[in-house]
Design an enzyme around this catalytic site. Structure first.
Site, PDB file in Angstrom:
ATOM      1  N   ARG A 178      -5.826 -25.981   7.767  1.00 51.25           N
ATOM      2  CA  ARG A 178      -6.292 -26.859   8.376  1.00 51.25           C
ATOM      3  C   ARG A 178      -5.925 -28.528   7.788  1.00 51.25           C
ATOM      4  O   ARG A 178      -6.070 -28.400   6.628  1.00 51.25           O
ATOM      5  CB  ARG A 178      -7.736 -27.174   8.838  1.00 51.25           C
ATOM      6  N   ASP A 187     -22.915 -31.385  10.702  1.00 50.05           N
ATOM      7  CA  ASP A 187     -21.925 -31.136   9.833  1.00 50.05           C
ATOM      8  C   ASP A 187     -20.653 -30.944  10.379  1.00 50.05           C
ATOM      9  O   ASP A 187     -19.583 -30.498   9.637  1.00 50.05           O
ATOM     10  CB  ASP A 187     -22.267 -29.649   9.111  1.00 50.05           C
ATOM     11  N   LYS A 201      -9.246 -22.134   6.009  1.00 54.95           N
ATOM     12  CA  LYS A 201     -10.753 -21.707   7.000  1.00 54.95           C
ATOM     13  C   LYS A 201     -10.487 -19.996   7.088  1.00 54.95           C
ATOM     14  O   LYS A 201      -9.115 -19.600   7.642  1.00 54.95           O
ATOM     15  CB  LYS A 201     -10.728 -22.259   8.329  1.00 54.95           C
TER      16      LYS A 201
END
Length: 524
Positions: A184, A260, A121
């Protein structure tokens, strides 16, 4: 784009990728590669998680790990892709969102045999960036570490941070911030919005592929069943009922419950404008972009149901099988509606199960009629406790923790939290009478001590207090000082431990004037 990322010259021991999403779902993503970081530096490495994933933490702790986690050099078998998904954001539908600043690097099978996504990310622009730079700042990425590890320590399903690497370049927001990339780990990155992407395009075969993949990955017991798609919806709804109940019982506010950001796996994902509530307030909102309170604390169960209804809509073509058959469509709608209508009861049961534990109560009714009465009585006791906290603006976390002290007859610290002691005493009388019912039924020696001990195992003393989080992130981002972050992280990883004086500052609520104007931001 058919980008090919050159593997690191010296492979990092331990990575053994098995990338089922990239292999089994062509056309559901775009191959891409992370932007190169000019001066990668490792800020954080989650050594216990690395060991769980079968990785060599020592090998990852040096320059090779910094280069890897910044995206400059990946181990063999990594297959970076930007996943496609859509989503309702604050109620408005966006047919194409996708990984605008994230990349799925690959999948590992951990030491427990579980498939886990490894994703970046903040690793730069992708075809889904929608005009953004795809980057992230040090502060928001370290926030993901703090909140994710706190949630994990609290026993709440969550994605987790494996690493954060500084990139050595600024990220322009309201001001220049030091850039960083988060790595992540997730059970998967499948979202309600992933299903919405293909349903909105009428791509029914791809929708079927996606649903079958989700079932194989998260609900394999449903594979091959004629009712597997309805079973998938039911399983996701039950996981979300459990998850949201856990959020509510610790006072967690996600802040951006868009479709989402709702996972099929039932893990919490995306720690952007999130916060833990201090003084109990069912209308609490901290997100700077949630102007109407859509995602307020008390709305979270309702929004979860709303999101699940959107998932149910995407599955209608699979359930009906023939969308030209009006009767088949009507039956599919009825099946989805039944699941969505069952969600409030699943949530209420999960919430009460957690509240009973927090109150030190046992569920001891033998038959269905008695069980219904017991549930109603215990739910009323819990509701009245929360109403008492709200009426007197009492700190949510400390009130529950001090109730554990009161369970063994030590009530002064609890009483000190309340301005109106009479209302508290009236409620305590009811609670003690209910506790006495358990004691009479169980005949447990030292019942009060045992109850207090049970309560302390589920009522945290320490949560990521918002002012402490901001202090730690400011020190790391503005002063390149990681010590406050590391100290706070160590504290939130032990939320139920004995109340050591050296951790006392992390249990203290923020001054009321700080909480009154506190806002969180999405970090994009």
């Amino acid at each position: 784009m058919d980008a090919v990322l050159t593997p690191a010259a010296d492979p990092v021991a331990g990575f053994a990728f098995d990338n089922s999403y990239a292999r089994d779902l062509p056309g559901f993503y775009l191959p891409w590669k992370p932007a190169e970081a000019p001066a990668p530096r490792l800020l954080y490495l989650n050594r216990p998680l690395a060991a769980e994933l079968g990785l060599d933490a020592d090998a990852l702790a040096g320059e090779a790990g910094a280069a890897l986690f910044a995206g400059n050099a990946l181990p063999p078998g990594a297959q970076p892709i930007a996943q496609a998904y859509a989503g309702h954001q604050f109620g408005g539908f966006s047919p194409q969102l996708g990984d605008g600043r994230a990349l799925l690097i690959g999948e590992l099978i951990d030491r427990h045999g579980r498939r886990r996504d490894v994703a970046f990310k903040g690793s730069g622009r992708t075809p889904f960036s929608r005009g953004g730079d795809g980057k992230a700042g040090v502060g928001p990425m370290l926030r993901e570490v703090l909140i994710g590890e706190a949630m994990h320590a609290l026993g709440i399903p969550t994605t987790r941070a494996l690493a954060v690497a500084a990139t050595g370049e600024p990220v322009m927001r309201e001001r220049a911030l030091p850039g960083a990339v988060l790595t992540r780990i997730a059970a998967s990155h499948l979202r309600v919005g992933t299903f919405q992407f293909f349903a909105a395009r009428g791509e029914w075969e791809r929708l079927r592929q996606l649903a079958d993949y989700a079932i194989a990955r998260h609900d394999p017991q449903l594979a091959g069943s004629p009712e597997r798609y309805l079973g998938l919806l039911r399983a996701v709804a039950q996981r979300q009922a459990d998850l949201i109940a856990q959020w509510m019982n610790v006072g967690f506010i996600h802040g951006v419950m868009n479709t989402d950001n709702m996972t099929i796996s039932g893990e919490t994902i995306d720690y952007g404008p999130c916060a833990f509530m201090e003084a109990f307030d069912s209308a609490a909102v901290f997100s700077s972009i949630d102007h109407g309170g859509r995602y307020a604390y008390g709305n979270q169960p309702h929004i979860a149901r709303w999101n699940l209804a959107r998932l149910g809509e995407t599955l209608l073509p699979l359930l009906a099988r023939d969308t030209e058959d009006e009767a088949a469509v009507k039956e599919a709608v009825a099946q989805v509606t039944e699941v969505i209508d069952a969600f409030p009861d699943w949530y209420a049961r999960a919430l009460l199960r957690g509240q009973r534990a927090k109150l030190g109560l046992l569920a001891d009714a033998a038959d269905a009629a008695d069980a219904a009465d017991a549930d109603a009585g215990d739910a009323a006791l819990a509701d009245d406790w929360l109403a008492l906290l709200q009426a007197q603006a009492v700190d949510h976390t400390l009130a529950w923790r001090r109730l554990a002290d009161a369970a063994q007859g030590d009530a002064p610290e609890l009483q000190a939290l309340f301005a109106d002691g009479a209302s508290l005493q009236a409620w305590l009388t009811r609670w003690r009478a209910r506790c006495a019912q358990d004691d009479a039924a169980m005949a447990t020696p030292d019942a009060a001590q045992a109850r207090a001990q049970r309560m302390r195992q589920v009522n945290p003393w320490i949560i990521p207090r918002n002012h402490r989080v901001e202090e730690a992130l400011a020190a790391a981002s503005d002063d390149n000082d990681l010590a406050p972050f590391e100290q706070l992280l160590e504290a939130v990883q032990h939320p139920f431990d004995d109340e050591a004086p050296q951790r006392g500052r992390y249990a203290e609520p923020a001054p009321a004037e700080v909480t009154a104007c506190y806002q969180t931001f999405c970090g994009t």
